[in-house]
Write a protein that holds these residues in place. Structure first.
Motif, mmCIF file in Angstrom:
data_model
loop_
_atom_site.group_PDB
_atom_site.id
_atom_site.type_symbol
_atom_site.label_atom_id
_atom_site.label_comp_id
_atom_site.label_asym_id
_atom_site.label_seq_id
_atom_site.Cartn_x
_atom_site.Cartn_y
_atom_site.Cartn_z
ATOM 1 N N SER B 12 0.782 4.514 2.208
ATOM 2 C CA SER B 12 -0.434 4.988 3.129
ATOM 3 C C SER B 12 -0.254 6.730 3.623
ATOM 4 O O SER B 12 0.348 6.387 4.300
ATOM 5 C CB SER B 12 -1.230 4.579 3.449
ATOM 6 O OG SER B 12 -2.827 4.743 3.506
ATOM 7 N N GLN B 14 -1.844 10.625 3.911
ATOM 8 C CA GLN B 14 -2.479 11.416 3.994
ATOM 9 C C GLN B 14 -2.422 12.413 2.951
ATOM 10 O O GLN B 14 -1.477 12.962 2.828
ATOM 11 C CB GLN B 14 -2.700 12.181 5.732
ATOM 12 C CG GLN B 14 -3.785 11.692 6.393
ATOM 13 C CD GLN B 14 -5.738 11.148 6.638
ATOM 14 O OE1 GLN B 14 -5.797 10.253 6.264
ATOM 15 N NE2 GLN B 14 -5.985 12.226 5.894
ATOM 16 N N LYS B 111 -4.996 9.261 0.927
ATOM 17 C CA LYS B 111 -6.201 9.178 1.176
ATOM 18 C C LYS B 111 -6.941 10.569 1.298
ATOM 19 O O LYS B 111 -6.045 11.490 2.098
ATOM 20 C CB LYS B 111 -6.332 9.069 2.985
ATOM 21 C CG LYS B 111 -6.251 7.221 2.806
ATOM 22 C CD LYS B 111 -6.291 6.882 4.243
ATOM 23 C CE LYS B 111 -4.832 7.310 5.194
ATOM 24 N NZ LYS B 111 -4.397 6.650 6.224
#
Lengths: 113, 112
Positions: B12, B14, B111
């Motif tokens: 995961s 940004q 994200k």
């Protein structure tokens, strides 16, 4: 559209039934392969073919048969379906010897109950 | 036979950050290393590949590096975007061989 066509997209079978997953490509590719995709296990090779009339086993061939009578078609047969064969099946093709990646079909989601 | 290990299984990041996925292979005879991206409900799609006589290859925001001595190769995605969210697979094929063996996959979340 050029590419790899798989049918059906979805199938539910009862334990013990047999069926054939169809795969056809119109790119004149020599190599064709069948993979199954299970969660956390990536893509595992079932059977592959390097040309019409030539097939061989991959990593997980048990319970499956293949044949390749033409360059275009490479069907996968389930002889007697078992719940362990519940998976998503992908057919892929590529040019022959050399540094070529695969073109994949859109997959067949098979559930055996 | 060939065995390909892939890490991490989930990643995961940004949006705008870089993502790195690593793979190792066991067969020193392998000489072709493709990477595939699989979006939800679709088949894998080839995004980049590298041959054993090349150490690095780049295509816009993605790059692949290969260390033959250590038998590992990596995918680098820079300036990640939400549309990079997908499952990524590495693979290896031996010289003159017919089998392509895949890693277990990495699910990348970008994200916003």
């Amino acid at each position: 559209n050029a590419g790899v066509t798989q049918t059906p997209k979805f199938q539910v079978l009862k334990t013990g039934q047999s069926m054939t997953l169809q795969c056809a490509q119109d790119m004149n590719h020599e190599y064709m392969s069948w993979y199954r995709q299970d969660p956390g296990m990536g893509l595992r090779l079932i059977h592959y073919s390097v040309g019409a009339g030539i097939t061989d086993q991959g990593e997980v061939p048990n319970g499956y048969n293949v044949s390749r009578s033409t360059t275009e078609d490479f069907p996968l047969r389930l002889l007697s379906a078992a719940p362990s064969q519940t998976s998503v099946y992908f057919c892929a093709s590529s040019f022959g010897q050399g540094y070529y990646g695969y073109t994949f079909g859109s997959g067949t989601r098979l559930t055996v109950v | 036979g060939e065995n390909v290990e892939q890490h991490p299984s989930t990643l995961s990041v940004q949006e705008g950050d870089s993502a790195v996925i690593k793979c190792t292979y066991s067969d020193s005879a392998s000489n072709y290393f493709p990477w595939y991206k699989q979006e939800l409900g679709k088949g894998p799609q080839l995004i980049i590949d590298i041959r054993s006589n090349v150490g690095e290859k780049k295509d816009q925001r993605i790059a692949v590096t290969l260390n033959k001595t250590a038998k590992h190769f990596s995918l680098h995605i820079t300036e990640t975007q939400p549309e990079d969210s997908a499952v990524y697979f590495c693979a290896a094929r031996e010289t003159g061989g017919f089998k392509t063996i895949f890693g277990a996959g990495t699910r990348l979340f970008v994200k916003a």
